[in-house]
Write a protein that holds these residues in place. Structure first.
Motif, PDB file in Angstrom:
ATOM      1  N   ALA A 229     -12.431  94.627 -17.198  1.00 29.36           N
ATOM      2  CA  ALA A 229     -13.139  94.737 -15.925  1.00 29.36           C
ATOM      3  C   ALA A 229     -14.345  93.799 -15.878  1.00 29.36           C
ATOM      4  CB  ALA A 229     -13.586  96.181 -15.701  1.00 29.36           C
ATOM      5  N   LEU A 230     -15.115  93.751 -16.956  1.00 27.77           N
ATOM      6  CA  LEU A 230     -16.347  92.966 -16.958  1.00 27.77           C
ATOM      7  C   LEU A 230     -16.069  91.456 -16.975  1.00 27.77           C
ATOM      8  CD1 LEU A 230     -18.458  95.125 -19.444  1.00 27.77           C
ATOM      9  CD2 LEU A 230     -18.713  94.986 -16.957  1.00 27.77           C
ATOM     10  N   THR A 231     -15.041  91.026 -17.724  1.00 25.79           N
ATOM     11  CA  THR A 231     -14.740  89.595 -17.763  1.00 25.79           C
ATOM     12  C   THR A 231     -14.118  89.109 -16.458  1.00 25.79           C
ATOM     13  OG1 THR A 231     -12.598  90.079 -18.823  1.00 25.79           O
ATOM     14  CG2 THR A 231     -14.446  89.502 -20.263  1.00 25.79           C
ATOM     15  N   GLY A 232     -13.439  90.006 -15.732  1.00 21.57           N
ATOM     16  CA  GLY A 232     -12.832  89.599 -14.468  1.00 21.57           C
ATOM     17  C   GLY A 232     -13.733  89.737 -13.269  1.00 21.57           C
ATOM     18  N   ALA A 233     -14.860  90.438 -13.430  1.00 22.59           N
ATOM     19  CA  ALA A 233     -15.760  90.688 -12.304  1.00 22.59           C
ATOM     20  C   ALA A 233     -16.312  89.415 -11.656  1.00 22.59           C
ATOM     21  CB  ALA A 233     -16.903  91.601 -12.749  1.00 22.59           C
ATOM     22  N   PRO A 234     -16.702  88.377 -12.421  1.00 22.04           N
ATOM     23  CA  PRO A 234     -17.204  87.163 -11.763  1.00 22.04           C
ATOM     24  C   PRO A 234     -16.176  86.499 -10.849  1.00 22.04           C
ATOM     25  CG  PRO A 234     -17.841  87.185 -14.074  1.00 22.04           C
ATOM     26  CD  PRO A 234     -16.871  88.307 -13.897  1.00 22.04           C
ATOM     27  N   ASP A 235     -14.884  86.611 -11.187  1.00 20.58           N
ATOM     28  CA  ASP A 235     -13.847  85.987 -10.369  1.00 20.58           C
ATOM     29  C   ASP A 235     -13.395  86.874  -9.216  1.00 20.58           C
ATOM     30  OD1 ASP A 235     -13.748  83.682 -11.970  1.00 20.58           O
ATOM     31  OD2 ASP A 235     -12.406  84.662 -13.398  1.00 20.58           O
ATOM     32  N   HIS A 236     -13.283  88.179  -9.474  1.00 25.77           N
ATOM     33  CA  HIS A 236     -12.726  89.082  -8.460  1.00 25.77           C
ATOM     34  C   HIS A 236     -13.793  89.828  -7.667  1.00 25.77           C
ATOM     35  CE1 HIS A 236      -8.736  88.432 -10.165  1.00 25.77           C
ATOM     36  NE2 HIS A 236      -9.268  88.623 -11.364  1.00 25.77           N
ATOM     37  N   GLY A 237     -15.026  89.849  -8.185  1.00 27.46           N
ATOM     38  CA  GLY A 237     -16.103  90.560  -7.503  1.00 27.46           C
ATOM     39  C   GLY A 237     -16.300  91.953  -8.077  1.00 27.46           C
ATOM     40  N   TRP A 238     -17.555  92.427  -8.052  1.00 25.69           N
ATOM     41  CA  TRP A 238     -17.867  93.735  -8.622  1.00 25.69           C
ATOM     42  C   TRP A 238     -17.291  94.871  -7.783  1.00 25.69           C
ATOM     43  CZ3 TRP A 238     -19.518  94.345 -13.408  1.00 25.69           C
ATOM     44  CH2 TRP A 238     -20.131  93.249 -14.033  1.00 25.69           C
ATOM     45  N   GLY A 239     -17.004  94.614  -6.523  1.00 30.42           N
ATOM     46  CA  GLY A 239     -16.436  95.653  -5.687  1.00 30.42           C
ATOM     47  C   GLY A 239     -14.931  95.600  -5.574  1.00 30.42           C
ATOM     48  N   SER A 240     -14.285  94.709  -6.338  1.00 27.61           N
ATOM     49  CA  SER A 240     -12.831  94.573  -6.255  1.00 27.61           C
ATOM     50  C   SER A 240     -12.133  95.764  -6.909  1.00 27.61           C
ATOM     51  CB  SER A 240     -12.382  93.287  -6.942  1.00 27.61           C
ATOM     52  OG  SER A 240     -12.615  93.379  -8.346  1.00 27.61           O
ATOM     53  N   ALA A 241     -10.881  95.965  -6.512  1.00 29.57           N
ATOM     54  CA  ALA A 241     -10.103  97.079  -7.069  1.00 29.57           C
ATOM     55  C   ALA A 241      -9.928  96.933  -8.576  1.00 29.57           C
ATOM     56  CB  ALA A 241      -8.744  97.155  -6.387  1.00 29.57           C
ATOM     57  N   GLN A 242      -9.715  95.688  -9.059  1.00 31.46           N
ATOM     58  CA  GLN A 242      -9.517  95.471 -10.492  1.00 31.46           C
ATOM     59  C   GLN A 242     -10.749  95.884 -11.289  1.00 31.46           C
ATOM     60  OE1 GLN A 242      -7.931  91.658 -11.829  1.00 31.46           O
ATOM     61  NE2 GLN A 242      -9.461  91.588 -13.460  1.00 31.46           N
ATOM     62  N   THR A 243     -11.911  95.465 -10.811  1.00 33.50           N
ATOM     63  CA  THR A 243     -13.149  95.777 -11.531  1.00 33.50           C
ATOM     64  C   THR A 243     -13.420  97.279 -11.526  1.00 33.50           C
ATOM     65  OG1 THR A 243     -14.068  93.626 -10.926  1.00 33.50           O
ATOM     66  CG2 THR A 243     -15.610  95.319 -11.669  1.00 33.50           C
ATOM     67  N   ILE A 244     -13.298  97.903 -10.372  1.00 31.71           N
ATOM     68  CA  ILE A 244     -13.582  99.336 -10.263  1.00 31.71           C
ATOM     69  C   ILE A 244     -12.594 100.150 -11.091  1.00 31.71           C
ATOM     70  CG2 ILE A 244     -13.632 101.307  -8.682  1.00 31.71           C
ATOM     71  CD1 ILE A 244     -14.698  99.344  -6.552  1.00 31.71           C
ATOM     72  N   LEU A 245     -11.303  99.810 -10.993  1.00 33.96           N
ATOM     73  CA  LEU A 245     -10.296 100.552 -11.766  1.00 33.96           C
ATOM     74  C   LEU A 245     -10.514 100.384 -13.270  1.00 33.96           C
ATOM     75  CD1 LEU A 245      -7.037  99.862  -9.701  1.00 33.96           C
ATOM     76  CD2 LEU A 245      -8.226 102.051  -9.985  1.00 33.96           C
ATOM     77  N   GLY A 246     -10.880  99.175 -13.690  1.00 30.04           N
ATOM     78  CA  GLY A 246     -11.138  98.952 -15.112  1.00 30.04           C
ATOM     79  C   GLY A 246     -12.306  99.762 -15.623  1.00 30.04           C
ATOM     80  N   LEU A 247     -13.385  99.795 -14.847  1.00 28.74           N
ATOM     81  CA  LEU A 247     -14.562 100.558 -15.253  1.00 28.74           C
ATOM     82  C   LEU A 247     -14.276 102.059 -15.268  1.00 28.74           C
ATOM     83  CD1 LEU A 247     -17.341  98.619 -13.311  1.00 28.74           C
ATOM     84  CD2 LEU A 247     -16.868  98.528 -15.769  1.00 28.74           C
ATOM     85  N   VAL A 248     -13.549 102.540 -14.249  1.00 27.33           N
ATOM     86  CA  VAL A 248     -13.215 103.965 -14.189  1.00 27.33           C
ATOM     87  C   VAL A 248     -12.294 104.349 -15.353  1.00 27.33           C
ATOM     88  CG1 VAL A 248     -11.985 105.723 -12.871  1.00 27.33           C
ATOM     89  CG2 VAL A 248     -13.579 104.186 -11.715  1.00 27.33           C
ATOM     90  N   ALA A 249     -11.285 103.501 -15.619  1.00 29.51           N
ATOM     91  CA  ALA A 249     -10.360 103.786 -16.718  1.00 29.51           C
ATOM     92  C   ALA A 249     -11.095 103.789 -18.056  1.00 29.51           C
ATOM     93  CB  ALA A 249      -9.233 102.757 -16.740  1.00 29.51           C
TER      94      ALA A 249
END
Length: 299
Positions: free
Chosen positions: A234-254
């Motif tokens: 989640a953290l490595t993908g956040a700069p590309d996808h955004g902190w509010g993106s589904a990938q980042t949020i799902l990664g942090l929640v998981a």
């Protein structure tokens, strides 16, 4: 699992020590040198390929987002499985797991250097991290078993701390040198001759320790590793996808959910990877603090 804490008195004597005779200092020194060499190799590999990343990306056609997994694959496998590696050493024997981990680390260092594609390099680096996670927890306990006296033990522990401290910085310097002189592949090949030397001498000079009975906490190992993977993904993908993106949020929640599973499991299983009591404030248990710790007391 027992949580015995105290001087490391349960270690079998090193093979170069004979009861009733003065310690064979040369043999003890060789055993300690082998262990410190392996510790340095494992720490080096968390940074040694950093300088080589541009060459790796060019040769193997990595994308910008996937290139970080050359580093993350190793670090996640290494960090996520350290607790399990320590417990395996308690149950199966520390020298046994040290040798197995070192063999895995050396083999996949070679395969990483030979990798013809991006996917194979990331997979080999992750398995290299698995080998490091099996070997690294055994090093400190084996150092105490190989030291012939208290003074030698204190020196060995000081050198262990120094190797751990300088290994990451040395990785950048050595990685840059090898990349300039030869190729990025030599940042991985360098482990192979060193690993072979350590494997060839470990059984002769490194102490064999007794096994301890107990169950493996696979729930704790899987949840801890899964949490680390999810959070770093989640953290490595956040700069590309955004902190509010589904990938980042799902990664942090998981990651948070798996951490919760880990702590619940560690509070309930009979043989946890991590005793939660160790997370209490040091001041609350200062009177009971030991001078030395066994692997089993920590893991």
């Amino acid at each position: 699992m027992s949580s015995t804490v105290g001087p490391v008195a349960d270690e079998a004597p090193a093979p170069h020590l004979v009861a009733g005779q003065p310690p064979a200092r040369r043999g003890a020194t060789i055993g300690i040198a082998i262990l410190l060499l392996v510790q340095l190799m494992i720490i080096l590999d968390s940074t040694i390929v950093n300088v080589a990343l541009p060459g790796i990306a060019s040769d193997l056609h990595f994308g910008a987002a996937s290139l970080s997994w050359v580093l993350n694959g190793y670090v996640l496998a290494y960090g996520g499985l350290l607790l399990l590696g320590g417990r395996l050493g308690d149950v199966l024997g520390r020298r046994q797991m040290f040798v197995i981990g070192l063999a895995v680390f050396t083999l996949f260092s070679l395969l990483s250097g030979l990798a013809p594609s991006a996917g194979l390099l990331v997979a080999a680096r992750a398995l290299q991290g698995v080998g490091g996670a099996l070997a690294a927890p055994q090093v400190l306990a084996l150092l105490t078993a190989n030291a012939p006296n208290d003074a030698a033990r204190n020196r060995a522990i000081a050198l262990f701390s120094s190797m751990s401290a300088i290994g990451g910085t040395l990785g950048y310097v050595l990685g840059g040198l090898l990349t300039d002189v030869a190729s990025w592949r030599w940042t991985l090949f360098i482990n192979v001759p060193l690993g072979i030397i350590a494997l060839a001498t470990a059984r002769r000079y490194v102490a064999k320790t007794p096994r301890r009975h107990g169950r493996f906490d696979f729930v704790g190992a899987v949840s801890a590793t899964g949490a680390a993977v999810a959070l770093v993904w989640a953290l490595t993908g956040a700069p590309d996808h955004g902190w509010g993106s589904a990938q980042t949020i799902l990664g942090l929640v998981a990651g948070a959910a798996l951490l919760g599973v880990f702590f619940v499991a560690e509070s309930r299983v009979p043989h946890p990877l991590l005793h939660l009591g160790l997370l209490k404030s040091p001041s609350s248990s200062r009177r009971d603090r030991p001078h030395f710790w066994t692997c089993e007391s920590i893991f």
